[in-house]
Design a protein around this motif. Structure first.
Motif, short mmCIF file in Angstrom:
data_model
loop_
_atom_site.label_atom_id
_atom_site.label_comp_id
_atom_site.label_asym_id
_atom_site.label_seq_id
_atom_site.Cartn_x
_atom_site.Cartn_y
_atom_site.Cartn_z
N VAL A 1 0.85 -1.19 0.00
CA VAL A 1 0.00 0.00 0.00
C VAL A 1 0.89 1.24 0.00
CG1 VAL A 1 -1.74 1.29 1.29
CG2 VAL A 1 -1.91 -1.19 1.12
N GLU B 1 -3.62 1.56 -3.50
CA GLU B 1 -4.36 2.33 -2.51
C GLU B 1 -4.81 1.47 -1.33
OE1 GLU B 1 -5.41 5.74 -2.58
OE2 GLU B 1 -3.90 5.94 -4.15
N SER B 2 -5.17 0.21 -1.60
CA SER B 2 -5.60 -0.68 -0.51
C SER B 2 -5.41 -2.13 -0.93
CB SER B 2 -7.06 -0.43 -0.13
OG SER B 2 -7.92 -0.85 -1.16
N THR C 1 -6.98 -5.67 0.67
CA THR C 1 -7.77 -6.37 1.68
C THR C 1 -7.79 -7.85 1.33
OG1 THR C 1 -9.84 -6.07 0.47
CG2 THR C 1 -9.22 -4.33 2.02
#
Length: 73
Positions: free
Chosen positions: A2, A32-33, A35
């Motif tokens: 990230v 950006e992310s 998960t």
């Protein structure tokens, strides 16, 4: 990853590549992310691309873009 510049190769579901296998494409930008189910990459034009982790073929960090050279006068 990230916050770093990355390139991610992903499958294009439902599409066939030039050799008859699965179609793939690369996404280049800032991660950006990340998960459990998806990765989001901000492309150079400011767009966000969300990639399901199941569709990721490969990915790696890449160096920053070199500065643009100004034309000589």
């Amino acid at each position: 990853m990230v916050g770093r510049r990355v390139v991610v190769r992903r499958l294009l579901r439902g599409e066939t590549g030039p050799t008859g296998g699965p179609a793939m494409t690369d996404v280049l930008g800032i991660c950006e992310s990340w998960t459990a189910g998806a990765v989001t990459v901000r492309t150079e034009d400011g767009g966000l691309v969300e990639i399901e982790t199941a569709d990721i073929v490969s990915g790696k960090p890449v160096p920053p873009r070199p500065p643009r050279r100004r034309p000589r006068d």
